[in-house]
Enzyme design. Sequence first.
Site, PDB file in Angstrom:
ATOM      1  N   HIS A 289       0.837  -1.214   0.000  1.00  0.00           N
ATOM      2  CA  HIS A 289       0.000   0.000   0.000  1.00  0.00           C
ATOM      3  C   HIS A 289       0.870   1.262   0.000  1.00  0.00           C
ATOM      4  O   HIS A 289       0.463   2.307   0.504  1.00  0.00           O
ATOM      5  CB  HIS A 289      -0.973   0.001   1.189  1.00  0.00           C
ATOM      6  CG  HIS A 289      -2.059  -1.027   1.047  1.00  0.00           C
ATOM      7  ND1 HIS A 289      -3.166  -0.832   0.255  1.00  0.00           N
ATOM      8  CD2 HIS A 289      -2.187  -2.270   1.558  1.00  0.00           C
ATOM      9  CE1 HIS A 289      -3.950  -1.901   0.302  1.00  0.00           C
ATOM     10  NE2 HIS A 289      -3.368  -2.800   1.085  1.00  0.00           N
TER      11      HIS A 289
ATOM     12  N   GLY B  39      -3.150 -13.514  -6.040  1.00  0.00           N
ATOM     13  CA  GLY B  39      -2.338 -12.371  -5.623  1.00  0.00           C
ATOM     14  C   GLY B  39      -0.888 -12.493  -6.067  1.00  0.00           C
ATOM     15  O   GLY B  39      -0.029 -11.756  -5.601  1.00  0.00           O
TER      16      GLY B  39
ATOM     17  N   SER C  69      -0.128 -12.251  -9.271  1.00  0.00           N
ATOM     18  CA  SER C  69      -0.146 -11.489 -10.528  1.00  0.00           C
ATOM     19  C   SER C  69      -0.091 -12.332 -11.787  1.00  0.00           C
ATOM     20  O   SER C  69       0.760 -12.135 -12.655  1.00  0.00           O
ATOM     21  CB  SER C  69       0.945 -10.422 -10.539  1.00  0.00           C
ATOM     22  OG  SER C  69       0.476  -9.367 -11.335  1.00  0.00           O
TER      23      SER C  69
ATOM     24  N   ASP D  89       3.398  -4.728 -10.737  1.00  0.00           N
ATOM     25  CA  ASP D  89       3.329  -6.085 -11.283  1.00  0.00           C
ATOM     26  C   ASP D  89       3.948  -6.166 -12.674  1.00  0.00           C
ATOM     27  O   ASP D  89       4.699  -7.090 -12.984  1.00  0.00           O
ATOM     28  CB  ASP D  89       1.869  -6.557 -11.342  1.00  0.00           C
ATOM     29  CG  ASP D  89       1.216  -6.562  -9.977  1.00  0.00           C
ATOM     30  OD1 ASP D  89       1.909  -6.284  -8.989  1.00  0.00           O
ATOM     31  OD2 ASP D  89       0.004  -6.840  -9.910  1.00  0.00           O
TER      32      ASP D  89
END
Length: 393
Positions: free
Chosen positions: A43, A135, A137, A184
């Site tokens: 984040h 998660g 990617s 990513d």
Amino acid sequence: MAASLPDVDSVKAKALRAFAENFGGQAAVCAYAPGRVNLIGEHTDYNEGFVLPMALPMVTVIAGRSHGGKKTRVLSLNDVVGATNEFEFEAGSRADIKPGEPKWANYIKGCIANFICDVPAFNAVIVSTVPAGAGLSSSAALEVATYTFLETLSGKKPEKPEQKALACQKAEHDFAGVPCGIMDQFISAMGKEGCALLLDCRDLVTKQIPMLHIDNYAFLITNSNAPHKLSSSAYCERRDCCYEAAKMLGKKSLRDANMNDILALTSRNASDRIVKRARHVVTEIQRTLNAAVALEKGDFQQFGRLMNESHDSLRDDYEVSSKELDSLVSAAREVDGVLGSRLTGAGFGGCTVTLLRKDAVDKAIQHMKAKYPGTPAFYIATPSGGAREISVN
Ligand code: ADP
Ligand code: MG
């Protein structure tokens, strides 16, 4: 034991065989791109901070050939939830391509539409060892593999890998409708064996961080297999708190804030919630920079400590963990030889990543399985290379 992964060559062989069976003849072009795990820096991206991902040995391979006709046809050998595994479309030029059904086709169409030139119609097969929606990617792996495939098919590529990553991100935004960050695609395009990638999300400057003495250690990824519950409203709440905190401090973003600013927020009557969200971001950005230094020195003890602090901050200040992720992390930390464990990704589900001595891997898996009420999946992640073309021979 952790699931053992087929190597790139055997994934490629599977794709080439499926191409011959479904389209006839040999594929002429083949490329792959990896999934990724973020080691620390959660984040922080939308706060113009730093992230530290590494590329995984799990890859998405695409093999195909142009055929002189008008229709592009693509087949995925992976199960695609709620959709057929095959799609076809026809477009005069890349400007004519539009998103549609099935949804997974949009990742590919978006890459063709955002490529640097028109490409001839082609047939292709996709095979992936990146679990979808976990998660790790799989979406960026699919985009970056497709883009790399198009580079070889057309013989043209952008000057810099950054442009490729940005085109793939645009594909995900505009075609798949997912407002993802840039991490990513950057790591999938630029990963380097034996390294993590420190990415500055403010100016997109990157630095490869070699992992000294990594051979004695392993990163164990554990998929909680708990459904993802990060609703867009929870995500927006976190983001809005960060923007509000930056505004209250008169800063462009929380990247420019420090711990004195967090104290200042309290004296300016910011709510507890805003203070906690901002504190996570400010401390996480610093932890990520410290972690990159520790990794480069081969100081895995320190790296593990920072991972633990990151998880605790995500759990207590950012409040994006879940009971499943907390339970996996606590179980991992009880094992002798584990240096650190944290949730990875946006939170509320998905995976944890654990740094541990190689000789502790089996014990850690057993212990986590015994303590976790669900059915987790385990992957040993070695820092792997980024996207590239592979020979079809
Ligand atoms: P993550 O990137 O964490 O795996 P996302 O929801 O961002 O999760 O992306 C998963 C989606 O990407 C899938 O639902 C599917 O639409 C697409 N996708 C990824 N890999 C493949 C694949 N091998 N074949 C077809 N679609 C895929
Ligand atoms: Mg994704």
